[in-house]
Scaffold this active site. Structure first.
Site, PDB file in Angstrom:
ATOM      1  N   THR A  22       0.829  -1.210   0.000  1.00 28.34           N
ATOM      2  CA  THR A  22       0.000   0.000   0.000  1.00 28.34           C
ATOM      3  C   THR A  22       0.863   1.259   0.000  1.00 28.34           C
ATOM      4  O   THR A  22       2.027   1.243   0.385  1.00 28.34           O
ATOM      5  CB  THR A  22      -0.943   0.031   1.226  1.00 28.34           C
ATOM      6  OG1 THR A  22      -0.171   0.067   2.424  1.00 28.34           O
ATOM      7  CG2 THR A  22      -1.851  -1.189   1.237  1.00 28.34           C
ATOM      8  N   ASP A  23       0.229   2.377  -0.407  1.00 30.20           N
ATOM      9  CA  ASP A  23       0.915   3.659  -0.410  1.00 30.20           C
ATOM     10  C   ASP A  23       0.524   4.449   0.850  1.00 30.20           C
ATOM     11  O   ASP A  23      -0.137   3.920   1.739  1.00 30.20           O
ATOM     12  CB  ASP A  23       0.603   4.440  -1.691  1.00 30.20           C
ATOM     13  CG  ASP A  23      -0.887   4.728  -1.872  1.00 30.20           C
ATOM     14  OD1 ASP A  23      -1.650   4.658  -0.889  1.00 30.20           O
ATOM     15  OD2 ASP A  23      -1.284   5.026  -3.007  1.00 30.20           O
ATOM     16  N   GLN A  24       0.907   5.705   0.908  1.00 35.33           N
ATOM     17  CA  GLN A  24       0.617   6.529   2.087  1.00 35.33           C
ATOM     18  C   GLN A  24      -0.870   6.739   2.311  1.00 35.33           C
ATOM     19  O   GLN A  24      -1.294   7.052   3.412  1.00 35.33           O
ATOM     20  CB  GLN A  24       1.312   7.886   1.970  1.00 35.33           C
ATOM     21  CG  GLN A  24       2.796   7.809   2.212  1.00 35.33           C
ATOM     22  CD  GLN A  24       3.423   9.186   2.185  1.00 35.33           C
ATOM     23  OE1 GLN A  24       3.076  10.023   1.366  1.00 35.33           O
ATOM     24  NE2 GLN A  24       4.359   9.411   3.090  1.00 35.33           N
ATOM     25  N   MET A  25      -1.672   6.543   1.290  1.00 33.98           N
ATOM     26  CA  MET A  25      -3.116   6.706   1.419  1.00 33.98           C
ATOM     27  C   MET A  25      -3.794   5.407   1.855  1.00 33.98           C
ATOM     28  O   MET A  25      -5.016   5.353   1.961  1.00 33.98           O
ATOM     29  CB  MET A  25      -3.713   7.193   0.098  1.00 33.98           C
ATOM     30  CG  MET A  25      -3.209   8.570  -0.301  1.00 33.98           C
ATOM     31  SD  MET A  25      -3.895   9.134  -1.887  1.00 33.98           S
ATOM     32  CE  MET A  25      -3.043   8.070  -3.032  1.00 33.98           C
ATOM     33  N   VAL A  27      -3.872   2.685   0.087  1.00 31.03           N
ATOM     34  CA  VAL A  27      -4.404   2.044  -1.105  1.00 31.03           C
ATOM     35  C   VAL A  27      -3.277   1.238  -1.759  1.00 31.03           C
ATOM     36  O   VAL A  27      -2.120   1.656  -1.746  1.00 31.03           O
ATOM     37  CB  VAL A  27      -4.937   3.118  -2.087  1.00 31.03           C
ATOM     38  CG1 VAL A  27      -5.322   2.517  -3.419  1.00 31.03           C
ATOM     39  CG2 VAL A  27      -6.108   3.866  -1.458  1.00 31.03           C
TER      40      VAL A  27
END
Length: 146
Positions: A22-25, A27
Site C-alpha cells: 500500500t501507499d501513504q493513502m 491504497v
C-alpha cells in the site's frame, strides 16, 4: 489460436493485501496489480500441468510484450483478494492472459487486466511455443472448478 468457445476455464488465486503493497493513502500501489497478475499467470500455468520453472528449464521464456490494467476500485491493506486468470488467446507465437481482480468480502471488481506474451529462447529470439506447452495451455487447468 483457441476460439472463444474452446478457451479453457479460469484459475482463481487467493491473495491478502500486505501492508508493504500500500501507499501513504492506504491504497494498493498501482504496480502491485501487475505483480498479482504474474501470480495468477504462474498459478494458471501450474494448473495446466506446466510450471513456469519447468518452462524456463526447457529454455522457454514468456516475455511480456504488452500489459494493460484498468483500475476500478481501490484495494486496501488486509483485503482478501480473488484474482481470476484465464487464457484469452493462444497462438504459436503469442499467449494472451486476462485477469479480474475482486475483493472477496463483497465481490467488488477492483481491476481488470490483460497481458500479452511472446515465447522466446534463452537468447531472446521469438520462437514457436513448444507443442507440449501449447497442448497443456490448450487443454486448460485440471482439477479446478471454473
Amino acid at each position: 489460436m483457441a476460439t472463444d468457445s474452446a478457451l479453457p476455464s479460469s484459475v482463481i488465486s487467493r491473495l491478502r493485501v500486505r501492508y508493504a503493497e500500500t501507499d501513504q493513502m492506504g491504497v494498493v500501489y498501482h504496480a502491485n496489480y501487475l505483480v498479482w497478475m504474474e501470480i495468477g499467470r504462474t498459478d494458471y500455468c501450474r494448473a495446466c500441468g506446466y510450471a513456469y520453472r519447468a518452462m524456463e528449464a526447457a529454455g522457454l521464456r514468456l516475455v511480456v510484450a504488452e500489459a494493460r490494467v484498468r483500475y476500478l476500485s481501490p484495494a486496501r491493506y488486509d483485503d482478501d483478494i480473488h484474482l481470476t486468470t484465464r487464457l484469452l488467446a493462444l497462438r504459436s507465437r503469442q499467449v494472451v492472459f486476462g485477469y479480474d481482480i475482486r475483493r472477496a468480502t463483497d465481490d467488488t471488481l477492483l481491476a481488470t487486466g490483460e497481458t500479452t506474451h511472446l515465447p522466446t529462447n534463452h537468447a531472446g529470439r521469438i520462437i514457436r511455443l513448444p507443442a507440449d506447452i501449447h497442448a497443456a495451455l490448450s487443454t486448460g487447468p485440471t482439477g479446478q472448478a471454473a
